[in-house]
Motif scaffolding. Structure first.
Motif, PDB file in Angstrom:
ATOM      1  N   ALA A 154       1.404  24.424  17.930  1.00  0.00           N
ATOM      2  CA  ALA A 154       2.483  25.419  17.887  1.00  0.00           C
ATOM      3  C   ALA A 154       3.589  24.844  17.013  1.00  0.00           C
ATOM      4  O   ALA A 154       3.703  23.623  16.869  1.00  0.00           O
ATOM      5  CB  ALA A 154       3.002  25.714  19.290  1.00  0.00           C
ATOM      6  N   LEU A 155       4.362  25.691  16.407  1.00  0.00           N
ATOM      7  CA  LEU A 155       5.489  25.267  15.593  1.00  0.00           C
ATOM      8  C   LEU A 155       6.782  25.548  16.356  1.00  0.00           C
ATOM      9  O   LEU A 155       6.891  26.565  17.042  1.00  0.00           O
ATOM     10  CB  LEU A 155       5.512  26.011  14.254  1.00  0.00           C
ATOM     11  N   VAL A 156       7.745  24.644  16.252  1.00  0.00           N
ATOM     12  CA  VAL A 156       9.013  24.803  16.963  1.00  0.00           C
ATOM     13  C   VAL A 156      10.153  24.914  15.963  1.00  0.00           C
ATOM     14  O   VAL A 156      10.195  24.183  14.977  1.00  0.00           O
ATOM     15  CB  VAL A 156       9.270  23.602  17.899  1.00  0.00           C
ATOM     16  N   ILE A 157      11.072  25.845  16.217  1.00  0.00           N
ATOM     17  CA  ILE A 157      12.247  25.993  15.365  1.00  0.00           C
ATOM     18  C   ILE A 157      13.431  26.391  16.236  1.00  0.00           C
ATOM     19  O   ILE A 157      13.276  27.125  17.202  1.00  0.00           O
ATOM     20  CB  ILE A 157      12.009  27.065  14.256  1.00  0.00           C
ATOM     21  N   SER A 158      14.609  25.868  15.903  1.00  0.00           N
ATOM     22  CA  SER A 158      15.807  26.254  16.648  1.00  0.00           C
ATOM     23  C   SER A 158      16.418  27.494  16.011  1.00  0.00           C
ATOM     24  O   SER A 158      16.233  27.757  14.823  1.00  0.00           O
ATOM     25  CB  SER A 158      16.824  25.110  16.652  1.00  0.00           C
ATOM     26  N   GLN A 159      17.138  28.253  16.821  1.00  0.00           N
ATOM     27  CA  GLN A 159      17.824  29.454  16.331  1.00  0.00           C
ATOM     28  C   GLN A 159      19.286  29.388  16.736  1.00  0.00           C
ATOM     29  O   GLN A 159      19.605  29.125  17.902  1.00  0.00           O
ATOM     30  CB  GLN A 159      17.193  30.714  16.929  1.00  0.00           C
ATOM     31  N   THR A 160      20.165  29.633  15.782  1.00  0.00           N
ATOM     32  CA  THR A 160      21.593  29.541  16.083  1.00  0.00           C
ATOM     33  C   THR A 160      22.100  30.786  16.809  1.00  0.00           C
ATOM     34  O   THR A 160      23.051  30.712  17.566  1.00  0.00           O
ATOM     35  CB  THR A 160      22.401  29.375  14.792  1.00  0.00           C
ATOM     36  N   GLY A 161      21.492  31.927  16.534  1.00  0.00           N
ATOM     37  CA  GLY A 161      21.932  33.155  17.185  1.00  0.00           C
ATOM     38  C   GLY A 161      23.119  33.813  16.508  1.00  0.00           C
ATOM     39  O   GLY A 161      23.590  34.849  16.940  1.00  0.00           O
ATOM     40  N   GLY A 162      23.625  33.238  15.431  1.00  0.00           N
ATOM     41  CA  GLY A 162      24.777  33.807  14.737  1.00  0.00           C
ATOM     42  C   GLY A 162      24.374  34.521  13.460  1.00  0.00           C
ATOM     43  O   GLY A 162      23.215  34.864  13.249  1.00  0.00           O
ATOM     44  N   GLY A 163      25.358  34.715  12.573  1.00  0.00           N
ATOM     45  CA  GLY A 163      25.098  35.418  11.320  1.00  0.00           C
ATOM     46  C   GLY A 163      24.391  34.561  10.291  1.00  0.00           C
ATOM     47  O   GLY A 163      23.933  35.064   9.269  1.00  0.00           O
ATOM     48  N   CYS A 164      24.296  33.241  10.543  1.00  0.00           N
ATOM     49  CA  CYS A 164      23.616  32.345   9.605  1.00  0.00           C
ATOM     50  C   CYS A 164      22.139  32.707   9.505  1.00  0.00           C
ATOM     51  O   CYS A 164      21.514  33.112  10.483  1.00  0.00           O
ATOM     52  CB  CYS A 164      23.773  30.902  10.059  1.00  0.00           C
ATOM     53  N   ARG A 165      21.559  32.493   8.327  1.00  0.00           N
ATOM     54  CA  ARG A 165      20.145  32.810   8.141  1.00  0.00           C
ATOM     55  C   ARG A 165      19.227  31.914   8.960  1.00  0.00           C
ATOM     56  O   ARG A 165      18.034  32.189   9.080  1.00  0.00           O
ATOM     57  CB  ARG A 165      19.788  32.735   6.656  1.00  0.00           C
TER      58      ARG A 165
END
Length: 399
Positions: free
Chosen positions: A72-83
């Motif tokens: 599986a691949l893991v990535i963080s998400q900021t949840g803001g307007g940033c891409r």
């Protein structure tokens, strides 16, 4: 598989997650190879960090080293307007394009943007993950501040590797008292390393989080500065997380977010500060080091120039970091700007003129990083900044 962002921090994050039952592997940085692979799967008008992250993951998947049915691949998400919030969509699109649409992508975010049945945040995991980040911050402060002045070449890196090996073993247990004891021991040992009695220009590195911390993304900027006779000063990764917590207060007071979220944000700040209390205390008592700034002070510094409503990307935090560096005796700053990172061009490059007006001794250069950027041009601009820094240092010494 976890994409690399900051080797000095993530070498502790890997054993921390492994001790919680996850078979985690943090990928090695591949430099332009990752960028070129990223360009095959992400449009080149996307930000430079997204190309690097997707390139890292796709290179690993296409290498044949892993069974695609068992990863599986893991990535963080900021949840803001940033891409960065959309990286997960970029990754899934790339997987579909390469014929690996069945590979799961785990999105990690404090807001719980996605539900992941195979991964959950537990108190033990959070404790170890934060310890990993604080370890990285402490090594960054101690190594970068002593290596340019070491009497015996290689002594700083040797001490770093010795302590890192112990910390990686201890982080699996997550014991708070062992963690505090290690932090104090690290700072004391680095504080005792014999150093040359010379002055070198101190150069702060700020900017977008991945380009700031990943050597392959900023063309090994720390190494370059040290080779050119300067000392690199990189603010803590912890401070970015505190910035995210701090922002809940502005949203609650001005944008209709619940007051409960503001209280949770303050609890998050208090938790991080409690975990790095030993580091702050020991840095304060040391001969050679300075303690990290408080997030409230960074916000106060920036408030005069940009609104705390600037919360996309590094937002007001980037301005606050530059002002903190100037206040703490590091007026020379490289602002790393990924091409197409629009928020950072506003709160980074966009405030340099005002900072120079308020602090005439500030010596700030904004360097663009993207697949087509000229390394020669980057190097020339950095050397020009260093030339000014050396002149100012000589002038201060004479005075």
């Amino acid at each position: 598989l976890v994409p690399q962002m900051s080797p000095i921090h993530f070498e502790f994050l890997e054993p921390a997650l492994q001790s919680c039952g996850y078979n985690v592997e943090v990928l090695n940085q591949g430099g332009m190879e990752d960028v070129n692979t990223g360009l095959k799967y992400v449009n080149n008008d996307a930000c430079y960090p997204s190309l690097i992250v997707i390139g890292q993951l796709m290179n690993a998947l296409l290498s044949g080293k892993y069974d695609p049915h068992k990863i599986a691949l893991v990535i963080s998400q900021t949840g803001g307007g940033c891409r960065a919030t959309n990286y997960i969509s970029f990754i899934r699109r790339a997987l579909e394009k390469a014929g690996y649409g069945y590979v799961p992508v785990v999105g990690l975010s404090a807001q719980g943007i996605e539900k992941n049945s195979g991964f959950s945040f537990t108190p033990g995991l959070l404790n170890k993950a934060v310890q990993a980040i604080v370890y990285g911050d402490v090594f960054m402060r101690t190594v970068y501040h002593t290596r340019p002045y070491e009497v015996k070449p290689g002594s700083v890196n040797k001490l770093h590797r010795q302590w890192a090996a112990k910390c990686k073993r201890d982080i699996a247990k997550g014991n708070f008292y062992t963690f505090q004891k290690n932090i104090r021991g690290i700072i004391r040992d680095f504080d005792r390393i014999p150093l040359k009695d010379i002055k070198k220009p101190r150069v702060g590195i700020v900017g977008e989080i991945l380009v700031k911390f990943l050597p392959a993304a900023n063309n090994y900027l720390v190494d370059l500065l040290e080779q050119e006779g300067a000392e690199a000063v990189v603010p803590d990764l912890t401070d970015f997380l505190l910035y995210c917590f701090y922002n809940t207060g502005f949203k609650a007071d001005n944008l209709g977010m619940s007051q409960k979220s503001k209280k949770i944000g303050r609890l998050g700040i208090n938790f991080f500060e409690w975990l790095r209390s030993a580091a702050r205390d020991e840095f304060t008592k040391s001969r050679h080091f300075t303690a990290p700034a408080h997030i409230d002070d960074l916000a106060r510094y920036a408030r005069d120039i940009v609104s705390e409503g600037n919360q996309t990307g590094e937002g007001w935090f980037l301005t606050g970091e530059m002002m903190e560096l100037i206040h703490s005796g590091t007026p020379n700053i490289v602002c790393t700007q990924p091409f197409a990172c629009l928020p950072n061009h506003v709160v980074g490059k966009g405030v340099i003129k005002e900072l120079r007006h308020r602090y005439p001794d500030s010596n700030i250069v904004a360097i663009d990083y993207d697949p087509g950027a000229s390394e020669v041009n980057q190097l020339n601009r950095i050397k020009l900044m260093l030339s000014t820094a050396n002149k100012n240092l000589k002038k201060d010494t004479l005075n």
